[in-house]
Design a protein around this motif. Sequence first.
Motif, PDB file in Angstrom:
ATOM      1  N   ARG A  83     -13.598   4.264   9.554  1.00  0.00           N
ATOM      2  CA  ARG A  83     -13.470   5.654   9.110  1.00  0.00           C
ATOM      3  C   ARG A  83     -12.248   5.869   8.229  1.00  0.00           C
ATOM      4  O   ARG A  83     -12.093   6.923   7.625  1.00  0.00           O
ATOM      5  CB  ARG A  83     -13.387   6.587  10.320  1.00  0.00           C
ATOM      6  CG  ARG A  83     -14.642   6.630  11.178  1.00  0.00           C
ATOM      7  CD  ARG A  83     -14.491   7.616  12.308  1.00  0.00           C
ATOM      8  NE  ARG A  83     -14.179   8.963  11.816  1.00  0.00           N
ATOM      9  CZ  ARG A  83     -13.811   9.968  12.608  1.00  0.00           C
ATOM     10  NH1 ARG A  83     -13.687   9.781  13.904  1.00  0.00           N
ATOM     11  NH2 ARG A  83     -13.553  11.164  12.092  1.00  0.00           N
ATOM     12  N   PHE A  84     -11.378   4.859   8.156  1.00  0.00           N
ATOM     13  CA  PHE A  84     -10.111   5.026   7.445  1.00  0.00           C
ATOM     14  C   PHE A  84      -9.944   3.936   6.399  1.00  0.00           C
ATOM     15  O   PHE A  84     -10.148   2.755   6.685  1.00  0.00           O
ATOM     16  CB  PHE A  84      -8.942   4.994   8.441  1.00  0.00           C
ATOM     17  CG  PHE A  84      -9.080   6.010   9.529  1.00  0.00           C
ATOM     18  CD1 PHE A  84      -8.677   7.318   9.333  1.00  0.00           C
ATOM     19  CD2 PHE A  84      -9.664   5.667  10.746  1.00  0.00           C
ATOM     20  CE1 PHE A  84      -8.833   8.267  10.332  1.00  0.00           C
ATOM     21  CE2 PHE A  84      -9.825   6.596  11.752  1.00  0.00           C
ATOM     22  CZ  PHE A  84      -9.406   7.906  11.534  1.00  0.00           C
ATOM     23  N   ARG A  85      -9.566   4.333   5.208  1.00  0.00           N
ATOM     24  CA  ARG A  85      -9.340   3.367   4.142  1.00  0.00           C
ATOM     25  C   ARG A  85      -8.013   2.644   4.358  1.00  0.00           C
ATOM     26  O   ARG A  85      -7.073   3.220   4.903  1.00  0.00           O
ATOM     27  CB  ARG A  85      -9.310   4.072   2.789  1.00  0.00           C
ATOM     28  CG  ARG A  85     -10.640   4.705   2.378  1.00  0.00           C
ATOM     29  CD  ARG A  85     -10.495   5.387   1.035  1.00  0.00           C
ATOM     30  NE  ARG A  85     -11.764   5.981   0.593  1.00  0.00           N
ATOM     31  CZ  ARG A  85     -11.897   6.678  -0.525  1.00  0.00           C
ATOM     32  NH1 ARG A  85     -10.853   6.863  -1.321  1.00  0.00           N
ATOM     33  NH2 ARG A  85     -13.083   7.168  -0.842  1.00  0.00           N
ATOM     34  N   PRO A  86      -7.940   1.379   3.923  1.00  0.00           N
ATOM     35  CA  PRO A  86      -6.638   0.698   3.962  1.00  0.00           C
ATOM     36  C   PRO A  86      -5.602   1.466   3.146  1.00  0.00           C
ATOM     37  O   PRO A  86      -5.914   2.066   2.117  1.00  0.00           O
ATOM     38  CB  PRO A  86      -6.942  -0.672   3.341  1.00  0.00           C
ATOM     39  CG  PRO A  86      -8.412  -0.861   3.533  1.00  0.00           C
ATOM     40  CD  PRO A  86      -9.016   0.516   3.424  1.00  0.00           C
ATOM     41  N   ILE A  87      -4.368   1.462   3.620  1.00  0.00           N
ATOM     42  CA  ILE A  87      -3.289   2.151   2.928  1.00  0.00           C
ATOM     43  C   ILE A  87      -2.228   1.146   2.493  1.00  0.00           C
ATOM     44  O   ILE A  87      -2.048   0.100   3.117  1.00  0.00           O
ATOM     45  CB  ILE A  87      -2.650   3.236   3.811  1.00  0.00           C
ATOM     46  CG1 ILE A  87      -2.146   2.644   5.142  1.00  0.00           C
ATOM     47  CG2 ILE A  87      -3.642   4.371   4.076  1.00  0.00           C
ATOM     48  CD1 ILE A  87      -1.415   3.641   6.024  1.00  0.00           C
ATOM     49  N   ARG A 143       1.085  14.192  14.533  1.00  0.00           N
ATOM     50  CA  ARG A 143       0.888  14.803  15.843  1.00  0.00           C
ATOM     51  C   ARG A 143      -0.403  14.324  16.513  1.00  0.00           C
ATOM     52  O   ARG A 143      -0.651  14.621  17.685  1.00  0.00           O
ATOM     53  CB  ARG A 143       0.926  16.330  15.754  1.00  0.00           C
ATOM     54  CG  ARG A 143      -0.186  16.987  14.970  1.00  0.00           C
ATOM     55  CD  ARG A 143      -0.108  18.513  15.140  1.00  0.00           C
ATOM     56  NE  ARG A 143      -1.245  19.193  14.549  1.00  0.00           N
ATOM     57  CZ  ARG A 143      -1.258  19.759  13.349  1.00  0.00           C
ATOM     58  NH1 ARG A 143      -0.155  19.725  12.599  1.00  0.00           N
ATOM     59  NH2 ARG A 143      -2.334  20.358  12.909  1.00  0.00           N
ATOM     60  N   SER A 144      -1.207  13.563  15.784  1.00  0.00           N
ATOM     61  CA  SER A 144      -2.368  12.867  16.339  1.00  0.00           C
ATOM     62  C   SER A 144      -2.899  11.960  15.239  1.00  0.00           C
ATOM     63  O   SER A 144      -2.544  12.106  14.071  1.00  0.00           O
ATOM     64  CB  SER A 144      -3.458  13.841  16.804  1.00  0.00           C
ATOM     65  OG  SER A 144      -4.012  14.543  15.703  1.00  0.00           O
ATOM     66  N   GLY A 145      -3.773  11.004  15.598  1.00  0.00           N
ATOM     67  CA  GLY A 145      -4.356  10.168  14.560  1.00  0.00           C
ATOM     68  C   GLY A 145      -4.778   8.796  15.041  1.00  0.00           C
ATOM     69  O   GLY A 145      -4.645   8.443  16.219  1.00  0.00           O
ATOM     70  N   TYR A 146      -5.305   8.038  14.080  1.00  0.00           N
ATOM     71  CA  TYR A 146      -5.679   6.638  14.278  1.00  0.00           C
ATOM     72  C   TYR A 146      -4.666   5.780  13.526  1.00  0.00           C
ATOM     73  O   TYR A 146      -4.372   6.033  12.345  1.00  0.00           O
ATOM     74  CB  TYR A 146      -7.088   6.386  13.737  1.00  0.00           C
ATOM     75  CG  TYR A 146      -7.500   4.923  13.766  1.00  0.00           C
ATOM     76  CD1 TYR A 146      -8.198   4.399  14.850  1.00  0.00           C
ATOM     77  CD2 TYR A 146      -7.180   4.068  12.713  1.00  0.00           C
ATOM     78  CE1 TYR A 146      -8.571   3.065  14.883  1.00  0.00           C
ATOM     79  CE2 TYR A 146      -7.547   2.738  12.740  1.00  0.00           C
ATOM     80  CZ  TYR A 146      -8.247   2.231  13.828  1.00  0.00           C
ATOM     81  OH  TYR A 146      -8.596   0.904  13.857  1.00  0.00           O
ATOM     82  N   GLY A 148      -4.641   7.540   9.758  1.00  0.00           N
ATOM     83  CA  GLY A 148      -5.104   8.850   9.326  1.00  0.00           C
ATOM     84  C   GLY A 148      -5.142   9.798  10.498  1.00  0.00           C
ATOM     85  O   GLY A 148      -5.190   9.380  11.660  1.00  0.00           O
ATOM     86  N   GLY A 149      -5.115  11.082  10.200  1.00  0.00           N
ATOM     87  CA  GLY A 149      -5.145  12.080  11.254  1.00  0.00           C
ATOM     88  C   GLY A 149      -4.361  13.296  10.840  1.00  0.00           C
ATOM     89  O   GLY A 149      -4.277  13.639   9.651  1.00  0.00           O
TER      90      GLY A 149
END
Length: 310
Positions: free
Chosen positions: A48-52, A93-96, A251-252
């Motif tokens: 769900r998250f692209r590499p950063i 404050r939250s995320g993956y 992300g989050g």
Amino acid sequence: MLLRSKESNRDMCPSAIAFLSILTILTAAPSRITAGQPPWPGYRPSLRFRPISFDQAFRNLWGPQHQIVDQNALTIWLDSSSGSGFKSVKPFRSGYFGASIKLHPGYTAGVITAFYLSNSEAHPGHHDEVDIEFLGTTLGKPYVLQTNVYIRGSGDGTIIGREMKFHLWFDPTQDFHHYAILWSPREIVFLVDDVPIRRYLRKSAATFPLRPMWLYGSIWDASSWATEDGKYKADYSYQPFVAKYTNFRAGGCSAYSPAWCRPVSASPFRSGGLTRQQHMAMRWVQSRYLIYNYCWDPKRDHSLTPECWR
């Protein structure tokens, strides 16, 4: 990843011999591993998250001359002069929060390789933390992956750890594997290659981290406690100790996101929780590879960890 004996933050250059030996360390003989593969969990939250980019999302925290970024792969190392650490640019404050990590083979007793959330700099002596820590080992023994949660802890010996320790179903020195923390206001889920290995539920505000945290990574000397409660220490005749990170995914809701920002989930359920397949995979891992659970430790004062019995 509370630094009980944090190394000096001064800039120190490694020796030329240590620097060159990094190229050969990652192909050294592997440690012993166990067999078996967990059931397919049926869902991959990492996708769900692209590499950063490391340079875009992080900055060096200490030991800059023990850190190299090459095509978005980060190498950090520990030698007798220093280790190294990095920190996310912004708090959440939250995320993956995930990264693919390859560990140092051979003798690594006393050495911690970590990937964790913390607000220790914002709240010194009274901070929150969510840890993935690889506890170094002796020759022929497997790594221990330690997960931990601190709530408003301190470094004065009164900290309440919530450790669960695992062996892994693969050799983490032979290839990259993806390790992640999913933190929402309701739960914390630890994942390895998208397989949930631990779920920590919010049962009260007193037993759950809710203040914004930054994402960190580091390698450092924790000889006083890391390997078999400090029985085996770091041996710098094996230096440098090298860790490689890549495939950063995060992300989050940052600390600056609007109030309506929706926390991410470890499952297809937007409200959080795990699917039946994910629960089955987690139970499989815990039944075979869980080697310590703080809730089962008779030496612990469980009045301090009410989430164990509520």
